[in-house]
Enzyme design. Structure first.
Site, PDB file in Angstrom:
ATOM      1  N   CYS A 122      15.259  26.763  39.581  1.00 48.25           N
ATOM      2  CA  CYS A 122      13.962  26.706  38.889  1.00 48.25           C
ATOM      3  C   CYS A 122      12.837  27.057  39.847  1.00 48.25           C
ATOM      4  O   CYS A 122      12.924  26.814  41.045  1.00 48.25           O
ATOM      5  CB  CYS A 122      13.665  25.292  38.375  1.00 48.25           C
ATOM      6  N   ASP A 123      11.774  27.568  39.276  1.00 45.21           N
ATOM      7  CA  ASP A 123      10.540  27.751  40.031  1.00 45.21           C
ATOM      8  C   ASP A 123       9.376  27.709  39.047  1.00 45.21           C
ATOM      9  O   ASP A 123       9.480  28.253  37.947  1.00 45.21           O
ATOM     10  CB  ASP A 123      10.525  29.075  40.798  1.00 45.21           C
ATOM     11  N   THR A 124       8.307  27.058  39.451  1.00 42.55           N
ATOM     12  CA  THR A 124       7.126  26.938  38.596  1.00 42.55           C
ATOM     13  C   THR A 124       5.920  27.533  39.305  1.00 42.55           C
ATOM     14  O   THR A 124       5.717  27.291  40.493  1.00 42.55           O
ATOM     15  CB  THR A 124       6.840  25.454  38.256  1.00 42.55           C
TER      16      THR A 124
END
Length: 188
Positions: free
Chosen positions: A67-69
């Site tokens: 994941c990456d935000t």
């Protein structure tokens, strides 16, 4: 099959508990460098693929979740602030404005992968200099994209939200659950 979260984020770990009974955390130790030519909207998904692929190399028979935000405002990507001044700049720019939070998610299993991005629109109230400085003094903004956590106590900047709240926290849990089920069923 083991489930591995390629992240050290305590917020993502909490959200993963609502999807998977058991999982392991193995942070992806990679440089988060994005090649030129990738749009702000593609950045989070690109980085989530890099993280998941890095961990999947050694865990081919496990389901790896990367994941990456990022926060996108006025065409610019806001990741984690470099320092307090950078956090102050980000919060000042987001104050009174609407931005987009994008979380990219990648699933790897058995040499196959799939990825997606979830977008949520967030509007901030105008923030005073004191509100911003008080929040920065807690240290809380330093490990969060856009220099804020929607879930942080004593800092309530959000006027409205359109989309998935959990996405703003850092993991679109509801969509991840559905996508993971489809992905695993396709591969079995």
């Amino acid at each position: 099959m083991k489930v591995i979260l390629a992240s050290a984020s305590p917020r993502r770990q909490e959200l993963m508990k609502s999807i998977f009974d058991e999982f392991e955390c193995i942070p992806a130790d990679i440089e988060e460098i994005v090649p030129s030519g990738i749009s702000a909207e593609e950045t989070a998904e690109f980085l989530s693929v890099k993280k998941a692929a890095h961990i999947a190399q050694d865990h081919r028979n496990d389901l790896v979740v990367g994941c990456d935000t990022v926060v996108v405002f006025d065409g610019r990507v806001y990741g984690k602030p470099a320092d307090k001044d950078d956090a102050r700049r980000m919060l000042t720019e987001l104050s009174g404005n609407t931005h987009i939070v994008i979380t990219g998610v990648c699933l790897f299993y058995g040499g196959k992968s799939m990825s997606f991005s979830e977008k949520t629109s967030v509007e901030f109230y105008p923030l005073s200099e004191k509100e911003i400085n008080d929040y920065i003094s807690t240290g809380a903004p330093m490990d969060k994209a856009g220099a804020y956590g929607i879930q942080d106590k004593h800092f309530l900047p959000v006027k409205s939200i359109k989309g998935d709240y959990f996405n703003v926290v850092g993991l679109p849990a509801t969509r991840l659950k559905r996508e993971a089920e489809k992905f695993i069923n396709l591969l079995q």
